[in-house]
Design a protein around this motif. Structure first.
Motif, mmCIF file in Angstrom:
data_model
loop_
_atom_site.group_PDB
_atom_site.id
_atom_site.type_symbol
_atom_site.label_atom_id
_atom_site.label_comp_id
_atom_site.label_asym_id
_atom_site.label_seq_id
_atom_site.Cartn_x
_atom_site.Cartn_y
_atom_site.Cartn_z
ATOM 1 N N SER A 1 0.834 -1.207 0.000
ATOM 2 C CA SER A 1 0.000 0.000 0.000
ATOM 3 C C SER A 1 0.864 1.250 0.000
ATOM 4 O O SER A 1 0.615 2.205 -0.733
ATOM 5 N N ARG B 1 2.559 1.785 -3.328
ATOM 6 C CA ARG B 1 1.603 2.293 -4.312
ATOM 7 C C ARG B 1 1.458 3.789 -4.195
ATOM 8 O O ARG B 1 1.435 4.520 -5.169
ATOM 9 N N THR B 2 1.372 4.268 -2.957
ATOM 10 C CA THR B 2 1.237 5.704 -2.730
ATOM 11 C C THR B 2 2.482 6.443 -3.181
ATOM 12 O O THR B 2 2.426 7.453 -3.865
ATOM 13 N N ILE C 1 -2.183 9.636 0.316
ATOM 14 C CA ILE C 1 -3.020 9.354 -0.847
ATOM 15 C C ILE C 1 -3.823 10.596 -1.244
ATOM 16 O O ILE C 1 -3.935 10.933 -2.422
ATOM 17 N N ARG D 1 -3.591 12.476 -4.842
ATOM 18 C CA ARG D 1 -4.761 12.557 -5.693
ATOM 19 C C ARG D 1 -5.099 14.019 -6.002
ATOM 20 O O ARG D 1 -5.483 14.361 -7.118
ATOM 21 N N ALA E 1 -5.149 0.177 5.843
ATOM 22 C CA ALA E 1 -4.495 0.493 4.568
ATOM 23 C C ALA E 1 -5.486 0.443 3.407
ATOM 24 O O ALA E 1 -5.509 1.335 2.551
ATOM 25 N N LEU E 2 -6.323 -0.588 3.371
ATOM 26 C CA LEU E 2 -7.298 -0.714 2.280
ATOM 27 C C LEU E 2 -8.347 0.390 2.345
ATOM 28 O O LEU E 2 -8.787 0.905 1.308
ATOM 29 N N GLN F 1 -6.975 3.403 0.830
ATOM 30 C CA GLN F 1 -6.860 3.281 -0.621
ATOM 31 C C GLN F 1 -8.158 3.635 -1.337
ATOM 32 O O GLN F 1 -8.152 3.981 -2.521
ATOM 33 N N ARG G 1 -8.647 6.701 -3.537
ATOM 34 C CA ARG G 1 -8.226 6.765 -4.939
ATOM 35 C C ARG G 1 -9.414 6.828 -5.885
ATOM 36 O O ARG G 1 -9.275 7.207 -7.042
#
Length: 683
Positions: A152, A155-156, A336, A340, A662-663, A666, A669
């Motif tokens: 995670s 990814r960020t 995140i 974004r 974490a999810l 996410q 996004r």
């Protein structure tokens, strides 16, 4: 709590508070955890399979021999020293810095389990304190949780780093009429580069030849391509979609807009906020709560004459109470959200300002350049006699074509926008405060204001009184000394402004306009847009007083201005938003910078503030609530009714809580921050 920075000497990554470990950054760190997990899992299989306690639970017999007896302790020790090293070294670092946290709790837990198992193996402690299989499962499960978490984080980080990937790998520098391929890092100010159709601009610059539609969405968030031609500025990373350009480089490397955006995002991600400070304090409290609960658990089970349960329950409490998820709850959301936002043309300089945006009661908008285009535009044509509006506008544009006056450029621009054929003009002459004169198709054409009409002893057209009342400039067009029409020239309202005002009303916010223009002009714009309150005739230096006045009424105010003359008001407001900053990403007075000039971008800020705050709250409640509820179960409060939580299940739950946080972060996004999308969503 930073649970990974102890693996190796690191340079802190401002995006997350986690270390960037050597080459590859988060990607290298992710690979390290992946390899460690699979290696330890392979070693753990024989330990678990040859454990008499596990065999008894599953229902098979372990052959009794020398090698089967020593495989679990030997491999268990290897797993403790190698697989547990990140946690042990982290615990030591937390002790050195006097910041006890998750690593210390995990380090204590696996050390207690290891010491008890080793003591049982060598005969110092009773044999039922042999927990090798639970120890290795504990370490393997925690490595798995960290691996998933690092995916995670990676990814960020990679999403932010991809801003740098917008630059082309090579640039074509023009030298002596030919092009030479060079690295963008080798470009210098004054170099001229060729940008081919479909290619990216390698550095900030000014167009010296050509015209192209530029995709600037990666910088401004605006989905529509923007036409750029000779004299216009272009930004590194933007794409020429339909034709080529020659661009003179004006800034390179760290001086480019793209680099400035990345710096702003990094600063916002590393800056503190109220929610982050609350999470940090809560994580600190949970450490002492877990430590106290672990000691109390050990004491109670020892008093009950259950030393084996004392070790198991204590280890489970220490593991399950780790405030790991709490340490991630805020940083991951912020990382995140700001990434974004940057992709949507919203640059957050001050996280506190972003947090306050969800509480704003009133949005104060500067008129010129924010609600309007900030430049004169022909907004109406009235004709006399047989000539049509297009012919009158074409004649006026012909007469004004050699003038550099802003009103002249507005007239010529209006004719060009309508694709009118503008006839050539000769004998151009300009008279200050009167107008211009030129010969067009053999006739004298004059364009001007009241003094021009006075020279010819003519009256204004009837519509002029209405236009004056709306604050517009009225120019009459004369052919051969006779009035053939009039042009209404005003600061054009942006077509998206009405949508922005309506959406702010839908969010329950009061919309206020401030301007230095006359009351009539301000009232006309306010009527067209449905604005609640108007402050007209306000000088730039007095706008901050207007903001303060609204604040004294008990309103929390967001001020939206152009970031140049509006600096005091931006600083005074609860949230200062600089709109239309374009390539200027270093506006000191604003907490939030909107790269585009679309007023609907304000809605993106509101949505981002509310969405990120909701995610922070959800993560905090989950992380803290989970710890508080799980510790009593881990301690064994339900043991009298036959339920005890296995040590490995405790580790699984701890890792699961981290993955949930974490999810959940996410999910941000999914938020599309393009101005037009935000406006539709609110409406």
């Amino acid at each position: 709590m930073d649970d990974h920075q102890h693996l190796a000497p690191t340079q802190a990554d401002p995006a997350t508070g986690h270390g960037d470990h050597g080459p590859g950054g988060h990607d290298g760190h992710l690979g390290q955890f992946r390899r460690l997990f699979w290696t330890m899992l392979a070693l753990a299989v024989p330990v678990v399979a040859l454990s008499p306690m596990f065999a008894a639970l599953v229902g098979y017999d372990v052959p009794i021999s020398g090698w089967t007896t020593w495989v679990p302790p030997v491999l268990g020790t290897v797993i403790f020293l190698v697989g547990g090293r990140p946690f042990l070294s982290g615990a030591v670092s937390e002790l050195r810095t006097r910041t006890p946290g998750m690593m210390l709790l995990i380090g204590l837990a696996i050390t207690v389990a290891f010491a008890a198992s080793l003591g049982a193996t060598v005969g110092i402690l009773p044999h039922h304190l042999d927990f090798w299989w639970e120890l290795v499962l504990l370490i393997v499960i925690m490595l798995l949780g960290h691996w998933i978490e690092m995916r995670s984080l990676a990814r960020t980080s990679s999403a932010l780093d991809s801003l740098a990937a917008l630059l082309p790998d090579e640039a074509e520098r023009v030298e002596d009429g030919a092009t030479v391929r060079v690295s963008p890092a080798d470009l210098r100010e004054g170099d001229v580069v060729l940008v081919r159709p479909g290619g990216s601009v390698p550095a900030d610059g000014r167009v010296v030849d050509g015209s192209a539609s530029m995709d600037e969405s990666m910088v401004t968030g605006e989905s529509r391509a923007v036409r750029r031609s000779a004299g216009d500025t272009v930004v590194a990373g933007t794409v020429a979609t339909d034709s080529g350009l020659r661009v003179e480089v004006t800034a390179t490397g760290e001086d480019t807009t793209l680099a400035g955006i990345r710096r702003l995002v990094a600063e916002a991600q590393s800056s503190s906020s109220r929610a982050q400070r609350l999470a940090d304090r809560a994580a600190g409290w949970l450490f002492w709560y877990a430590l106290g609960a672990g000691l109390l658990t050990a004491l109670v089970w020892l008093l009950l004459g259950e030393p084996g349960q004392a070790v198991v329950r204590t280890v489970t409490v220490l593991v399950i109470a780790c405030p790991h998820a709490l340490g991630l709850a805020i940083p991951l959301v912020v990382s995140i959200a700001t990434e974004r936002a940057a992709r949507g043309g919203v640059l957050v300089k001050d996280r506190l300002a972003l947090e306050r945006m969800r509480l704003v009661d009133a949005v104060l908008l500067d008129k010129t350049g924010t609600l309007t285009r900030g430049e004169p535009t022909v907004t109406g044509v009235e004709t006399v006699g047989a000539r049509g509006a297009a012919e009158v506008l074409a004649l006026a544009a012909a007469a004004e074509s050699d003038s550099e006056h802003p009103l002249a450029r507005a007239i010529v621009g209006a004719a060009r926008a309508q694709d009118l054929v503008v006839p050539p003009a000769v004998d151009f002459a300009s008279s200050p405060a009167v107008g211009v004169t030129a010969t067009v198709q053999g006739s004298q054409v004059r364009v001007g204001g009241p003094h021009l009409l006075a020279e010819h002893e003519l009256d204004e057209l009837p519509v002029a009184a209405e236009w004056h009342g709306e604050g517009a400039t009225v120019l009459h067009v004369l052919v051969g000394g006779e009035a053939v029409g009039a042009l209404r020239v005003a600061d054009e309202i942006r077509p998206e402004s009405r949508e922005a005002v309506d959406a702010l009303h839908a969010l329950g916010m009061q919309v206020v306009m401030v301007t230095g223009d006359a009351q009539a002009v301000a009232d006309s714009v306010a009527r067209q847009l449905g604005i609640d309150r108007v402050f007209a005739g306000v000088r730039p230096e007095d706008k901050s007083a207007t903001v303060a006045g609204l604040q004294r009424e008990g309103l929390r105010v967001a001020f939206v201005g152009d970031g140049v003359n509006d600096a005091p008001a931006l600083a005074q407001a609860d949230v200062g938003i600089a709109i239309g900053a374009g390539t200027d990403v270093a506006i000191a007075s604003a907490g939030v910078i909107l790269a585009s000039s679309d007023p609907r971008s304000v809605l993106s800020v509101v949505e981002l503030s509310r969405a990120s705050y909701a995610k922070m709250r959800q993560n905090l409640w989950w992380a803290a609530g989970y710890n508080l509820a799980a510790v009593p179960l881990a301690a064994g409060v339900l043991a009298p009714v036959g339920f005890v939580l296995p040590m490995s299940v405790g580790a699984l739950l701890m890792s699961a809580s981290t993955v949930v946080v974490a999810l959940n972060a996410q999910l941000l996004r999914r938020l599309d921050l393009r101005p037009e999308v935000s406006a539709r969503r609110v409406a």
